[in-house]
Write a protein that holds these residues in place. Sequence first.
Motif, PDB file in Angstrom:
ATOM      1  N   HIS A 171       6.258  35.582 -26.503  1.00 36.46           N
ATOM      2  CA  HIS A 171       7.353  36.725 -26.261  1.00 36.46           C
ATOM      3  C   HIS A 171       8.042  36.661 -25.060  1.00 36.46           C
ATOM      4  O   HIS A 171       9.228  36.858 -24.701  1.00 36.46           O
ATOM      5  N   HIS A 203       9.070  40.450 -17.260  1.00 34.90           N
ATOM      6  CA  HIS A 203       9.165  41.737 -17.794  1.00 34.90           C
ATOM      7  C   HIS A 203       7.880  42.366 -18.377  1.00 34.90           C
ATOM      8  O   HIS A 203       7.751  43.351 -17.950  1.00 34.90           O
ATOM      9  N   ASP A 204       6.865  41.730 -18.985  1.00 38.88           N
ATOM     10  CA  ASP A 204       5.675  42.332 -19.397  1.00 38.88           C
ATOM     11  C   ASP A 204       4.632  41.906 -18.610  1.00 38.88           C
ATOM     12  O   ASP A 204       3.495  42.095 -19.293  1.00 38.88           O
ATOM     13  N   LYS A 207       1.216  43.641 -18.641  1.00 36.89           N
ATOM     14  CA  LYS A 207       0.184  43.637 -19.826  1.00 36.89           C
ATOM     15  C   LYS A 207      -0.951  42.759 -19.312  1.00 36.89           C
ATOM     16  O   LYS A 207      -1.893  42.879 -20.007  1.00 36.89           O
ATOM     17  N   HIS A 257      12.740  48.126 -19.100  1.00 34.42           N
ATOM     18  CA  HIS A 257      12.733  47.566 -20.357  1.00 34.42           C
ATOM     19  C   HIS A 257      12.315  48.239 -21.250  1.00 34.42           C
ATOM     20  O   HIS A 257      12.820  48.303 -22.571  1.00 34.42           O
ATOM     21  N   ASP A 286      14.150  42.669 -25.585  1.00 38.08           N
ATOM     22  CA  ASP A 286      12.808  42.751 -25.778  1.00 38.08           C
ATOM     23  C   ASP A 286      12.800  43.317 -27.189  1.00 38.08           C
ATOM     24  O   ASP A 286      11.826  42.801 -27.918  1.00 38.08           O
TER      25      ASP A 286
HETATM   26 FE   LIG Z   1       8.292  42.967 -24.038  1.00 39.24          FE
END
Ligand SMILES: [Fe+2]
Length: 409
Positions: A171, A203-204, A207, A257, A286
Motif C-alpha cells: 500500500h 504516509h502510513d 502504522k 491523509h 490513500d
Molecule cells: Fe494509507
Amino acid sequence: MALRRIAPEQVQLGMYIQGFDGSWLDHPFWRTRFVLDKERDLIRVHESAVDAVIIDDALGIAPEPPPAIQREPSAWQSPARPAAPAWRPAAAPAAAQPQSFASSYARAGRVFGKSKRVISAVYSDVRLGKAIKTEKLMPMVDEITSSIDENPRAFISIAQLKSGHEYTYMHSVAVCALMINLARELRFSEAAVRDAGMAGLLHDIGKALMPVEILDKPGELTEEEFEIMKTHPMRGHELLAKSSGVSHNALEVCLRHHERFDGQGYPDGLEGDRLSLFARMSALCDVYDAVTSERAYKRPWTPTESVARMREWTGHFDPEMFEIFIRSVGIYPIGALVRLKSGRVAIVTGENREDPTRPPLASVPDALHPESERLDSAVEEIVCMESAEGLSLEGWESQRTKLIRRFRS
Ligand SMILES: [Fe+2]
Ligand SMILES: [Fe+2]
C-alpha cells in the motif's frame, strides 16, 4: 556454447542460467549455473535487481524474439508530461527509447518488488526504534518515478493487483506511485514530484508503531481497536519530525491523509483550504488504493466501482482534485482478472479510451476452454474483479505477463 546477455524480464523457464550481471547481492541465488525449471525461481529472477542475465542457448531454450516496439497511446504521455528527469538512475532504460508494454510491465514488476522489500525493512527499523534515513529511500522514489514516466499504466496496474499478503508495505508503494502520477498530472516541478512520492511512501509509517495484532487482524476492527489505529497519523508525524531530511510536505501528508474536505476526518477535523494541496492529494490516493485492494474481509472494488462510490461520498474529497485524480488513473488495471457475466474469467489486456468500462479482454484457460482467446469486449460484460489467489491459479504471475504479451493489441 552460445552465451547471450538478456534482460531479466526476458528470462523464461527452461533457460540455462550462466551468470548474472551486477552485484551478487542483487540476485537471489546462491549459485549461478543452472537450468531454470521452477516457477518461483522465475519470479525471483523477474523481480531481482540485476541489470542482465547471461544464458547459454546450447544448454537451455533460447529467448523469444523481442516484442515489437510500440508507443503507448498519446493521452498517457501527453505533452503536459515533462521530459525524463535529470536524476533518472543510470541503470534505467532511457525514456527516449519507447519500450514495449510487456517490457515496461515486467520492469514495473521488478521495481515494485524491490520497493516493497526496501519499505518493509524501513518498517522493521522503526519497530526496533531506529531512525529513518530518507536519503536511502530517495533512489527508490526516483526509480518508481522513472518507471511511471516510462509507462504509468504499467506501474499503476501492478500496484493495484496486490493481494492481501504484506498489504501495508505494498500500500505504501502504491500510494507513492499514485502520488507521483497525480503530481505529474498537476504538472508539478521535478522536486515536487519527488516530494509527493516520498510523502506517499511514508504516509502510513505510524502504522509501524501500532500493535501488530491490530495491524494484521484479518477481520474488521472493533471500535476500540479503530480508536487505537486512528493514532497512526500523529504517531507517524512525531516519528518523522525526529528523523532527518523529511520535508514539510511529507510531514503534512503523514499527519493529514485521513482528514476530509468537509472537516469530518481525523486527527484534527481540518476542512477545505485549511488542508494543504499535498494533504488533499494524499486523501484521494490513500482511499483509492485501499478500496481497490483485496483484503481478508473484502473483495477489491473495481476501479470503475471505486470511482463511482467515491464520487458519492459527498464532502470527503476536494471535488476539483477528485476529477484530476480520476484522469490520472486508468479504469481497469491492465493484467487484472475479471469475472464475466458468462461466468468465464478473463484478463484485461489493454484499455479502451472510448469506454473504459469495456477494456480489451482475453479468456483465462479453464477446464472447458483450455486455450486462451481474445474476447469481444463489446459483448462481454464484467461483473467483478477476481484475484489469482481466490481462483487458485497456479503460476499466475508469469502466465499473466505471457498473456499480456500475446494479446496486447
Ligand atoms: Fe494509507
Ligand atoms: Fe493511514
